[in-house]
Design a protein around this motif. Sequence first.
Motif, PDB file in Angstrom:
ATOM      1  N   GLU A 181      39.908  30.429  46.986  1.00  0.00           N
ATOM      2  CA  GLU A 181      40.399  31.124  48.183  1.00  0.00           C
ATOM      3  C   GLU A 181      39.251  31.536  49.092  1.00  0.00           C
ATOM      4  O   GLU A 181      39.397  31.533  50.311  1.00  0.00           O
ATOM      5  CB  GLU A 181      41.276  32.304  47.774  1.00  0.00           C
ATOM      6  CG  GLU A 181      42.612  31.816  47.223  1.00  0.00           C
ATOM      7  CD  GLU A 181      43.553  32.920  46.788  1.00  0.00           C
ATOM      8  OE1 GLU A 181      43.111  34.094  46.641  1.00  0.00           O
ATOM      9  OE2 GLU A 181      44.746  32.603  46.582  1.00  0.00           O
ATOM     10  N   ARG A 182      38.093  31.838  48.529  1.00  0.00           N
ATOM     11  CA  ARG A 182      36.915  32.129  49.363  1.00  0.00           C
ATOM     12  C   ARG A 182      36.496  30.906  50.163  1.00  0.00           C
ATOM     13  O   ARG A 182      35.873  31.024  51.217  1.00  0.00           O
ATOM     14  CB  ARG A 182      35.746  32.592  48.489  1.00  0.00           C
ATOM     15  CG  ARG A 182      35.890  34.018  48.022  1.00  0.00           C
ATOM     16  CD  ARG A 182      34.674  34.509  47.309  1.00  0.00           C
ATOM     17  NE  ARG A 182      33.452  33.909  47.854  1.00  0.00           N
ATOM     18  CZ  ARG A 182      32.268  34.065  47.339  1.00  0.00           C
ATOM     19  NH1 ARG A 182      32.101  34.774  46.260  1.00  0.00           N
ATOM     20  NH2 ARG A 182      31.214  33.502  47.875  1.00  0.00           N
ATOM     21  N   ARG A 183      36.841  29.731  49.683  1.00  0.00           N
ATOM     22  CA  ARG A 183      36.544  28.472  50.380  1.00  0.00           C
ATOM     23  C   ARG A 183      37.619  28.102  51.395  1.00  0.00           C
ATOM     24  O   ARG A 183      37.574  27.038  51.990  1.00  0.00           O
ATOM     25  CB  ARG A 183      36.412  27.328  49.384  1.00  0.00           C
ATOM     26  CG  ARG A 183      35.282  27.463  48.406  1.00  0.00           C
ATOM     27  CD  ARG A 183      33.985  26.949  49.039  1.00  0.00           C
ATOM     28  NE  ARG A 183      32.928  26.916  48.062  1.00  0.00           N
ATOM     29  CZ  ARG A 183      32.313  25.823  47.658  1.00  0.00           C
ATOM     30  NH1 ARG A 183      32.634  24.660  48.165  1.00  0.00           N
ATOM     31  NH2 ARG A 183      31.360  25.889  46.780  1.00  0.00           N
ATOM     32  N   GLY A 184      38.647  28.947  51.542  1.00  0.00           N
ATOM     33  CA  GLY A 184      39.692  28.670  52.525  1.00  0.00           C
ATOM     34  C   GLY A 184      40.885  27.918  51.969  1.00  0.00           C
ATOM     35  O   GLY A 184      41.787  27.536  52.719  1.00  0.00           O
ATOM     36  N   ALA A 198      33.801  26.715  31.565  1.00  0.00           N
ATOM     37  CA  ALA A 198      32.583  27.507  31.784  1.00  0.00           C
ATOM     38  C   ALA A 198      31.803  27.062  33.018  1.00  0.00           C
ATOM     39  O   ALA A 198      31.000  27.827  33.552  1.00  0.00           O
ATOM     40  CB  ALA A 198      31.687  27.437  30.543  1.00  0.00           C
ATOM     41  N   ASP A 199      32.024  25.843  33.496  1.00  0.00           N
ATOM     42  CA  ASP A 199      31.336  25.327  34.683  1.00  0.00           C
ATOM     43  C   ASP A 199      32.192  25.556  35.934  1.00  0.00           C
ATOM     44  O   ASP A 199      32.529  24.614  36.663  1.00  0.00           O
ATOM     45  CB  ASP A 199      31.047  23.827  34.527  1.00  0.00           C
ATOM     46  CG  ASP A 199      30.057  23.538  33.421  1.00  0.00           C
ATOM     47  OD1 ASP A 199      29.278  24.443  33.074  1.00  0.00           O
ATOM     48  OD2 ASP A 199      30.063  22.406  32.903  1.00  0.00           O
ATOM     49  N   VAL A 201      35.013  24.293  41.300  1.00  0.00           N
ATOM     50  CA  VAL A 201      35.256  24.686  42.693  1.00  0.00           C
ATOM     51  C   VAL A 201      34.742  23.615  43.640  1.00  0.00           C
ATOM     52  O   VAL A 201      35.435  23.214  44.579  1.00  0.00           O
ATOM     53  CB  VAL A 201      34.599  26.050  43.002  1.00  0.00           C
ATOM     54  CG1 VAL A 201      34.582  26.330  44.494  1.00  0.00           C
ATOM     55  CG2 VAL A 201      35.310  27.160  42.248  1.00  0.00           C
ATOM     56  N   GLU A 202      33.551  23.121  43.408  1.00  0.00           N
ATOM     57  CA  GLU A 202      32.949  22.114  44.287  1.00  0.00           C
ATOM     58  C   GLU A 202      33.779  20.839  44.310  1.00  0.00           C
ATOM     59  O   GLU A 202      34.065  20.275  45.362  1.00  0.00           O
ATOM     60  CB  GLU A 202      31.518  21.826  43.820  1.00  0.00           C
ATOM     61  CG  GLU A 202      30.675  21.164  44.845  1.00  0.00           C
ATOM     62  CD  GLU A 202      30.453  22.026  46.079  1.00  0.00           C
ATOM     63  OE1 GLU A 202      30.389  21.424  47.172  1.00  0.00           O
ATOM     64  OE2 GLU A 202      30.360  23.251  45.986  1.00  0.00           O
ATOM     65  N   GLY A 258      32.162  24.605  52.824  1.00  0.00           N
ATOM     66  CA  GLY A 258      32.944  23.612  52.083  1.00  0.00           C
ATOM     67  C   GLY A 258      32.280  22.254  52.192  1.00  0.00           C
ATOM     68  O   GLY A 258      31.386  22.032  52.999  1.00  0.00           O
ATOM     69  N   VAL A 259      32.699  21.345  51.383  1.00  0.00           N
ATOM     70  CA  VAL A 259      32.091  20.020  51.345  1.00  0.00           C
ATOM     71  C   VAL A 259      32.972  19.035  52.086  1.00  0.00           C
ATOM     72  O   VAL A 259      34.139  18.893  51.758  1.00  0.00           O
ATOM     73  CB  VAL A 259      31.932  19.564  49.877  1.00  0.00           C
ATOM     74  CG1 VAL A 259      31.356  18.162  49.811  1.00  0.00           C
ATOM     75  CG2 VAL A 259      31.050  20.542  49.127  1.00  0.00           C
ATOM     76  N   PRO A 260      32.459  18.373  53.138  1.00  0.00           N
ATOM     77  CA  PRO A 260      33.271  17.395  53.826  1.00  0.00           C
ATOM     78  C   PRO A 260      33.468  16.144  52.975  1.00  0.00           C
ATOM     79  O   PRO A 260      32.700  15.881  52.072  1.00  0.00           O
ATOM     80  CB  PRO A 260      32.462  17.083  55.084  1.00  0.00           C
ATOM     81  CG  PRO A 260      31.068  17.427  54.752  1.00  0.00           C
ATOM     82  CD  PRO A 260      31.134  18.521  53.724  1.00  0.00           C
TER      83      PRO A 260
END
Length: 133
Positions: free
Chosen positions: A26-29, A100-101, A106-107, A127-129
Motif C-alpha cells: 500500500e505504501r507503493r500505491g 522472510a524476504d 514487494v519489488e 515503484g518499478v516500471p
Amino acid sequence: MREPVRARTVDGAWRPAALALVAELERRGLLARVMGHGALRVRNPAGEPDPGDPQGQGFGPGLGQEVVCRRRDGVLWWLWVWSGPTRTSPPELEPLCPVADAAVAVERITRVLAVPFASSPNLSSGGVPGGCR
C-alpha cells in the motif's frame, strides 16, 4: 510448462507476514487485502477501467494478482497464483520468494502490477516500471 509446486497447507504463522506485506504494498500505491487461508489479493488502481466507461467496467477485470503463503520444506514461502491451462484446471502455484524476504516480494509484485505509462503514484514514489518479472 512449469513444474508443479508441491506446497503443504498453510498454518497461522503467515498472518503477521501478510499484514506487513499489505502495508508495504500500500505504501507503493497498490491496494492489497488479506483473503484468509494464506492468500493476498493485490490490485493496481492505475490499471482499473475508467469509471465512466460502462463497457470497460463490464469487460475490464483490472490489474490484479493473487499470492499465497505455504510451507515448502519447512519454510514459509510466497507463491504466485496463476490460472491453470483450462477453465476447469486448478490454479498453478509458482515460487515467488521466502516470506522472510519481504522486500523481494514487494519489488516483484510491484513490477508485475506496474502500469508504466499511467500517472500512477507507484512510479513517482519509487515503484518499478515495466510489466514483467
